[in-house]
Scaffold this motif. Structure first.
Motif, mmCIF file in Angstrom:
data_model
loop_
_atom_site.group_PDB
_atom_site.id
_atom_site.type_symbol
_atom_site.label_atom_id
_atom_site.label_comp_id
_atom_site.label_asym_id
_atom_site.label_seq_id
_atom_site.Cartn_x
_atom_site.Cartn_y
_atom_site.Cartn_z
ATOM 1 N N LYS A 48 0.771 8.076 -7.681
ATOM 2 C CA LYS A 48 0.889 8.684 -6.365
ATOM 3 C C LYS A 48 0.860 7.641 -5.248
ATOM 4 N N VAL A 49 -0.055 6.661 -5.359
ATOM 5 C CA VAL A 49 -0.162 5.698 -4.260
ATOM 6 C C VAL A 49 1.101 4.832 -4.165
ATOM 7 N N THR B 54 -10.270 13.435 2.956
ATOM 8 C CA THR B 54 -9.465 14.370 2.158
ATOM 9 C C THR B 54 -9.006 15.561 3.002
ATOM 10 N N LEU B 55 -9.840 15.970 3.954
ATOM 11 C CA LEU B 55 -9.421 17.069 4.844
ATOM 12 C C LEU B 55 -8.231 16.626 5.695
ATOM 13 N N VAL C 274 -0.567 10.455 6.187
ATOM 14 C CA VAL C 274 -0.823 10.829 4.792
ATOM 15 C C VAL C 274 -1.047 9.572 3.953
ATOM 16 N N TRP C 275 -0.217 8.554 4.198
ATOM 17 C CA TRP C 275 -0.320 7.300 3.430
ATOM 18 C C TRP C 275 -1.650 6.590 3.735
ATOM 19 N N SER D 294 -3.032 6.277 0.012
ATOM 20 C CA SER D 294 -2.671 5.000 -0.609
ATOM 21 C C SER D 294 -3.444 3.837 0.008
ATOM 22 N N PHE D 295 -3.457 3.785 1.330
ATOM 23 C CA PHE D 295 -4.161 2.679 1.993
ATOM 24 C C PHE D 295 -5.645 2.710 1.629
ATOM 25 N N TRP D 296 -6.217 3.924 1.634
ATOM 26 C CA TRP D 296 -7.617 4.080 1.233
ATOM 27 C C TRP D 296 -7.797 3.610 -0.224
ATOM 28 N N PHE D 297 -6.872 3.983 -1.095
ATOM 29 C CA PHE D 297 -6.958 3.603 -2.501
ATOM 30 C C PHE D 297 -6.888 2.077 -2.650
#
Lengths: 49, 188
Positions: B58-59, B127-128, B172-173, B177-180
């Motif tokens: 997903k990321v 997540t919200l 959203v990214w 993704s950036f958080w991941f």
């Protein structure tokens, strides 16, 4: 009738989403969790094992 | 000062032309949000081979989508003459359209996995925000696609919608993704 590009884009995305959703439902029906995701709550079938 | 061409719609007509696309966009956003909230997360979804986990799929797909979205917004800047010193080449319109389509289609496996396996999450601010922005993105994208064929709308409508879609995708990214990448590191 020829669909205009934007409508075709939306339709393609929708069809792709439905196909992937059905595949996901099939995977879930087989009750085989994907590694890395939190395990789903025990279903009646898996609890009986 | 420039004035809108005479063929452009008046304010009242602009509103009526926008009504159906905006209503459809709202319906898409609400449908996704309600489905994600009501559907019990399965924890299971189709995966793409070659990655270490569904999260990494997903990321990377989302990152690729943002990359194509950057191409799209840059090409939009060139088309509208907003980037000084660059004259729009004849193929810029095709690049703009196909980068947008590619970005959108790359997000589809991501949203299916998110909604079906994880649902609409509210257990943290991140997540919200991610869930809300994700639903908003598809609504805004739907509205933009339905607005595109309406040639007599003022230019600001399409520019605003394009900006909203791009901002939502980047949001959203950033919340996924950036958080991941910043939490777990960059890995396949």
């Amino acid at each position: 009738m020829k669909l205009k590009g934007p409508y075709l884009t939306l339709l393609t995305g929708f069809v792709l989403a439905v196909v992937l959703l059905v595949m996901s439902m099939y995977a879930a029906a087989k009750d085989t969790p994907v590694p890395g995701y939190p395990a789903p709550q025990a279903s009646a079938t898996s609890a009986a094992r | 000062m420039t004035s809108e061409p005479a063929t452009r719609a008046s304010d009242g007509r602009t509103f009526s032309l926008l009504l159906v696309p905006l209503a459809a966009g709202c319906a898409v956003s609400l449908t996704l949000g309600i489905y994600g909230r009501l559907h019990r997360p399965s924890g299971i979804a189709v995966n793409v081979a070659g990655f270490s986990s569904p999260q990494t799929v997903k990321v990377w797909l989302a990152s690729a989508a943002v990359l194509f979205a950057l191409v799209q917004i840059t090409s939009a800047g060139v088309m509208y003459g907003k980037i000084p010193g660059i004259k729009a080449p004849p193929w810029i319109g095709r690049l703009h359209r196909w980068s947008g389509r590619t970005a959108f289609l790359l997000t589809i496996p991501v949203v299916v996995q998110c909604l079906y396996a994880l649902g609409f999450s509210t257990f943290s601010t991140r997540t919200l925000a991610h869930s809300l922005l994700g639903c908003f993105f598809y609504g805004a994208f739907t509205a933009k696609m339905l607005v595109l064929p309406k040639r007599d709308l003022p230019d600001w409508v399409l520019r605003t919608m394009g900006g909203l879609v791009f901002s939502a995708l980047v949001g959203v990214w950033l919340t996924s993704s950036f958080w991941f990448f910043t939490t777990f590191g960059v890995k396949l």
